[in-house]
Design a protein around this motif. Structure first.
Motif, mmCIF file in Angstrom:
data_model
loop_
_atom_site.group_PDB
_atom_site.id
_atom_site.type_symbol
_atom_site.label_atom_id
_atom_site.label_comp_id
_atom_site.label_asym_id
_atom_site.label_seq_id
_atom_site.Cartn_x
_atom_site.Cartn_y
_atom_site.Cartn_z
ATOM 1 N N VAL A 197 27.600 1.940 11.794
ATOM 2 C CA VAL A 197 27.910 3.181 11.079
ATOM 3 C C VAL A 197 28.829 2.936 9.877
ATOM 4 C CG1 VAL A 197 29.013 5.440 11.278
ATOM 5 C CG2 VAL A 197 27.479 4.645 13.079
ATOM 6 N N PRO A 198 29.924 2.163 10.011
ATOM 7 C CA PRO A 198 30.738 1.881 8.819
ATOM 8 C C PRO A 198 29.961 1.161 7.718
ATOM 9 C CG PRO A 198 31.991 1.394 10.797
ATOM 10 C CD PRO A 198 30.591 1.669 11.237
ATOM 11 N N CYS A 199 29.070 0.244 8.101
ATOM 12 C CA CYS A 199 28.245 -0.429 7.092
ATOM 13 C C CYS A 199 27.331 0.569 6.389
ATOM 14 C CB CYS A 199 27.416 -1.536 7.744
ATOM 15 S SG CYS A 199 28.358 -2.999 8.209
ATOM 16 N N LEU A 200 26.794 1.509 7.146
ATOM 17 C CA LEU A 200 25.947 2.543 6.557
ATOM 18 C C LEU A 200 26.746 3.413 5.592
ATOM 19 C CD1 LEU A 200 23.260 4.078 6.422
ATOM 20 C CD2 LEU A 200 23.995 5.386 8.428
ATOM 21 N N PHE A 201 27.948 3.785 5.980
ATOM 22 C CA PHE A 201 28.804 4.576 5.091
ATOM 23 C C PHE A 201 29.098 3.817 3.799
ATOM 24 C CE2 PHE A 201 30.800 7.025 8.868
ATOM 25 C CZ PHE A 201 29.700 7.857 8.897
ATOM 26 N N HIS A 202 29.358 2.529 3.923
ATOM 27 C CA HIS A 202 29.634 1.717 2.735
ATOM 28 C C HIS A 202 28.403 1.639 1.837
ATOM 29 C CE1 HIS A 202 31.455 -1.438 0.300
ATOM 30 N NE2 HIS A 202 30.338 -2.135 0.433
ATOM 31 N N PHE A 203 27.237 1.547 2.444
ATOM 32 C CA PHE A 203 25.992 1.409 1.678
ATOM 33 C C PHE A 203 25.675 2.683 0.903
ATOM 34 C CE2 PHE A 203 21.324 1.793 1.439
ATOM 35 C CZ PHE A 203 21.041 0.654 0.685
ATOM 36 N N ILE A 204 25.936 3.847 1.503
ATOM 37 C CA ILE A 204 25.586 5.109 0.844
ATOM 38 C C ILE A 204 26.772 5.719 0.090
ATOM 39 C CG2 ILE A 204 23.781 5.608 2.519
ATOM 40 C CD1 ILE A 204 25.624 7.506 3.937
ATOM 41 N N GLY A 205 27.887 4.988 0.039
ATOM 42 C CA GLY A 205 29.023 5.444 -0.749
ATOM 43 C C GLY A 205 29.898 6.480 -0.086
ATOM 44 N N LEU A 206 29.982 6.447 1.249
ATOM 45 C CA LEU A 206 30.830 7.393 1.969
ATOM 46 C C LEU A 206 32.028 6.715 2.618
ATOM 47 C CD1 LEU A 206 28.308 9.806 3.741
ATOM 48 C CD2 LEU A 206 29.866 10.339 1.872
#
Length: 215
Positions: free
Chosen positions: A205-214
């Motif tokens: 989830v943190p990697c996903l947030f980083h990828f989408i700019g959140l």
């Protein structure tokens, strides 16, 4: 983060009270269970609090930490599954151990890849940012995306692990509810499923947030 001590104390007290009251209300525990659990928690805190930094450093830096953590949690799960009869507490134990192992492994991988580094000492303590519409909206969006990812992870792993465990241990799975009450099915199902949930919480989830700019 820096926040008023009394605020944190009141929040912790209210949260613990809600959990304890809910267990009594649901009939899962008695008042004596809650009191014993409270005293046991204080004992654990007194013993392990001085060792928190040492354990955390071992978990993050020792290269074989994930293997040791998974093995230790799995051994504890097997030990707790020695009951002759099925009970909800048995499944809850495996669930907690699996989630804990997943969180620890996710933290280790974050540190190994340098994805979530500790803030510089001169920047501490961190202060809470002021609440704005943008900050609030971003927090709600992160919450929704995170919950969806974790739910999808749980559903996918549940559908994969139960039939696989039944096939490996030759347990009939016509009645999934009954099959899940077998130790050889419930242990891998709970441990792997919630281990992946914990891992997703700390790493995916943190990697996903980083990828989408959140982030």
């Amino acid at each position: 983060y820096q926040y008023p001590f009394m605020f944190g104390l009141i929040l912790a007290f209210c949260w613990c009270s809600l959990v304890c009251c809910s267990r009594i209300y649901m009939g899962m525990h008695s008042i004596l269970d809650v009191i014993a659990g409270f005293l046991y928690a204080i004992l654990i805190l007194a013993v392990f609090h001085p060792l928190v930094d040492l354990i955390d450093n071992f978990n993050l830096t020792y290269k074989y930490a994930p293997l040791i953590i998974i093995s230790l949690h799995l051994a504890l799960g097997i030990f707790s599954f020695t009951l002759d009869t099925w009970s909800t507490s048995r499944g809850d134990t495996a669930q907690i151990l699996g989630c804990g192992a997943g969180v620890a492994c996710g933290s280790h991988l974050n540190h190994l890849l340098g994805l979530q580094l500790d803030p510089a000492p001169h920047s501490l303590p961190l202060s809470l940012s002021s609440l704005s519409v943008t900050v609030f909206g971003k927090a709600i969006l992160r919450l929704l995306i995170g919950v969806i990812v974790l739910l999808l992870t749980r559903v996918a792993m549940k559908r994969a692990t139960i039939p696989l465990a039944c096939q490996i241990f030759r347990v009939p799975h016509d009645d999934v509810r009954r099959a899940r009450q077998r130790m050889e099915v419930e242990l891998p199902y709970r441990y792997i499923t919630y281990g992946m949930v914990g891992f997703s919480l700390m790493f995916v989830v943190p990697c996903l947030f980083h990828f989408i700019g959140l982030s």
